[in-house]
Motif scaffolding. Sequence first.
Motif, short mmCIF file in Angstrom:
data_model
loop_
_atom_site.label_atom_id
_atom_site.label_comp_id
_atom_site.label_asym_id
_atom_site.label_seq_id
_atom_site.Cartn_x
_atom_site.Cartn_y
_atom_site.Cartn_z
N GLY A 23 -87.32 -69.92 29.47
CA GLY A 23 -88.55 -70.65 29.19
C GLY A 23 -88.29 -72.06 28.71
N LEU A 24 -87.24 -72.22 27.90
CA LEU A 24 -86.88 -73.55 27.40
C LEU A 24 -86.40 -74.46 28.53
CD1 LEU A 24 -86.63 -75.20 24.79
CD2 LEU A 24 -84.27 -74.40 24.63
N ILE A 25 -85.61 -73.91 29.45
CA ILE A 25 -85.11 -74.71 30.57
C ILE A 25 -86.26 -75.15 31.47
CG2 ILE A 25 -83.78 -74.58 32.72
CD1 ILE A 25 -81.75 -72.87 31.16
N PHE A 26 -87.13 -74.19 31.86
CA PHE A 26 -88.21 -74.52 32.78
C PHE A 26 -89.35 -75.28 32.11
CE2 PHE A 26 -86.27 -71.06 35.29
CZ PHE A 26 -86.11 -71.76 36.46
N GLY A 27 -89.58 -75.03 30.81
CA GLY A 27 -90.69 -75.69 30.12
C GLY A 27 -90.35 -77.04 29.54
N VAL A 28 -89.09 -77.24 29.16
CA VAL A 28 -88.71 -78.49 28.50
C VAL A 28 -87.58 -79.20 29.24
CG1 VAL A 28 -87.84 -79.50 26.36
CG2 VAL A 28 -89.44 -77.58 26.26
N GLY A 29 -86.53 -78.48 29.56
CA GLY A 29 -85.33 -79.10 30.13
C GLY A 29 -85.56 -79.82 31.44
N ILE A 30 -86.17 -79.15 32.39
CA ILE A 30 -86.38 -79.77 33.71
C ILE A 30 -87.35 -80.95 33.62
CG2 ILE A 30 -87.29 -79.38 36.03
CD1 ILE A 30 -85.94 -76.63 35.95
N PRO A 31 -88.49 -80.83 32.92
CA PRO A 31 -89.36 -82.02 32.82
C PRO A 31 -88.68 -83.21 32.13
CG PRO A 31 -90.60 -80.06 32.25
CD PRO A 31 -89.17 -79.63 32.40
N VAL A 32 -87.90 -82.94 31.09
CA VAL A 32 -87.20 -84.04 30.40
C VAL A 32 -86.18 -84.68 31.32
CG1 VAL A 32 -85.57 -84.54 28.54
CG2 VAL A 32 -87.61 -83.18 28.08
N LEU A 33 -85.42 -83.87 32.06
CA LEU A 33 -84.43 -84.42 32.98
C LEU A 33 -85.09 -85.20 34.12
CD1 LEU A 33 -81.79 -81.56 33.14
CD2 LEU A 33 -81.59 -83.78 32.03
N CYS A 34 -86.24 -84.73 34.59
CA CYS A 34 -86.96 -85.48 35.63
C CYS A 34 -87.42 -86.84 35.10
CB CYS A 34 -88.16 -84.66 36.13
SG CYS A 34 -87.71 -83.26 37.16
N GLY A 35 -87.96 -86.86 33.89
CA GLY A 35 -88.37 -88.12 33.30
C GLY A 35 -87.19 -89.05 33.06
N LEU A 36 -86.08 -88.49 32.61
CA LEU A 36 -84.87 -89.28 32.39
C LEU A 36 -84.36 -89.86 33.71
CD1 LEU A 36 -82.80 -90.14 30.25
CD2 LEU A 36 -81.51 -88.08 30.82
N ALA A 54 -87.98 -92.18 43.22
CA ALA A 54 -87.47 -91.33 42.15
C ALA A 54 -88.60 -90.51 41.53
CB ALA A 54 -86.79 -92.17 41.08
N VAL A 55 -89.77 -91.12 41.38
CA VAL A 55 -90.93 -90.39 40.85
C VAL A 55 -91.33 -89.27 41.80
CG1 VAL A 55 -93.40 -90.60 40.36
CG2 VAL A 55 -91.81 -92.31 39.49
N ILE A 56 -91.33 -89.55 43.10
CA ILE A 56 -91.69 -88.53 44.09
C ILE A 56 -90.67 -87.38 44.06
CG2 ILE A 56 -91.90 -88.08 46.57
CD1 ILE A 56 -93.09 -90.94 46.78
N MET A 57 -89.38 -87.72 44.03
CA MET A 57 -88.35 -86.68 44.00
C MET A 57 -88.43 -85.85 42.72
SD MET A 57 -85.16 -88.76 45.66
CE MET A 57 -83.97 -87.53 45.21
N ALA A 58 -88.65 -86.51 41.59
CA ALA A 58 -88.77 -85.79 40.32
C ALA A 58 -90.00 -84.88 40.32
CB ALA A 58 -88.85 -86.78 39.16
N ALA A 59 -91.08 -85.34 40.92
CA ALA A 59 -92.29 -84.52 41.00
C ALA A 59 -92.06 -83.29 41.87
CB ALA A 59 -93.46 -85.35 41.55
N ILE A 60 -91.32 -83.44 42.95
CA ILE A 60 -91.00 -82.30 43.81
C ILE A 60 -90.16 -81.28 43.06
CG2 ILE A 60 -89.70 -81.60 45.86
CD1 ILE A 60 -90.64 -84.25 47.16
N VAL A 61 -89.12 -81.74 42.38
CA VAL A 61 -88.25 -80.83 41.62
C VAL A 61 -89.03 -80.14 40.52
CG1 VAL A 61 -86.28 -80.74 40.06
CG2 VAL A 61 -86.12 -82.04 42.16
N TRP A 62 -89.83 -80.90 39.79
CA TRP A 62 -90.60 -80.33 38.69
C TRP A 62 -91.64 -79.34 39.23
CZ3 TRP A 62 -93.12 -83.92 34.48
CH2 TRP A 62 -93.60 -83.14 33.43
N GLY A 63 -92.31 -79.69 40.30
CA GLY A 63 -93.32 -78.80 40.88
C GLY A 63 -92.72 -77.51 41.42
N LEU A 64 -91.59 -77.61 42.10
CA LEU A 64 -90.95 -76.41 42.63
C LEU A 64 -90.43 -75.52 41.49
CD1 LEU A 64 -89.02 -77.81 45.71
CD2 LEU A 64 -91.06 -76.38 45.72
N SER A 65 -89.90 -76.11 40.46
CA SER A 65 -89.41 -75.28 39.34
C SER A 65 -90.56 -74.64 38.57
CB SER A 65 -88.55 -76.12 38.40
OG SER A 65 -89.33 -77.06 37.70
#
Length: 93
Positions: A23-36, A54-65
């Motif tokens: 839950g921590l990885i999917f709820g906090v880790g991935i969004p923080v890494l996408c923003g970073l 980069a915003v589009i790629m981060a949104a895809i990764v965040w959305g899929l996760s």
Amino acid sequence: MHEVVFAGGWISTGTGIGNDIKGLIFGVGIPVLCGLFVLVVGWKTKAPGPTIMAVIMAAIVWGLSANMDALKDKATDDITHYDNTSTVQKGDR
């Protein structure tokens, strides 16, 4: 003879920690890494084009996760559908 479960408490503790970490990885880790990722690309390139990509790629990764449960069910449905279809199509002879 008595049945003994070794480390019964540790197994449930490990399962609880695993669920919390997931839950921590999917709820906090991935969004923080996408923003970073977006911030680093924007800082290094100082150009709008790569930053937008980069915003589009981060949104895809965040959305899929965020939709892993739906994707898991979709993959299972595709595999089941593939297993139930014939491999010989019309005109394949």
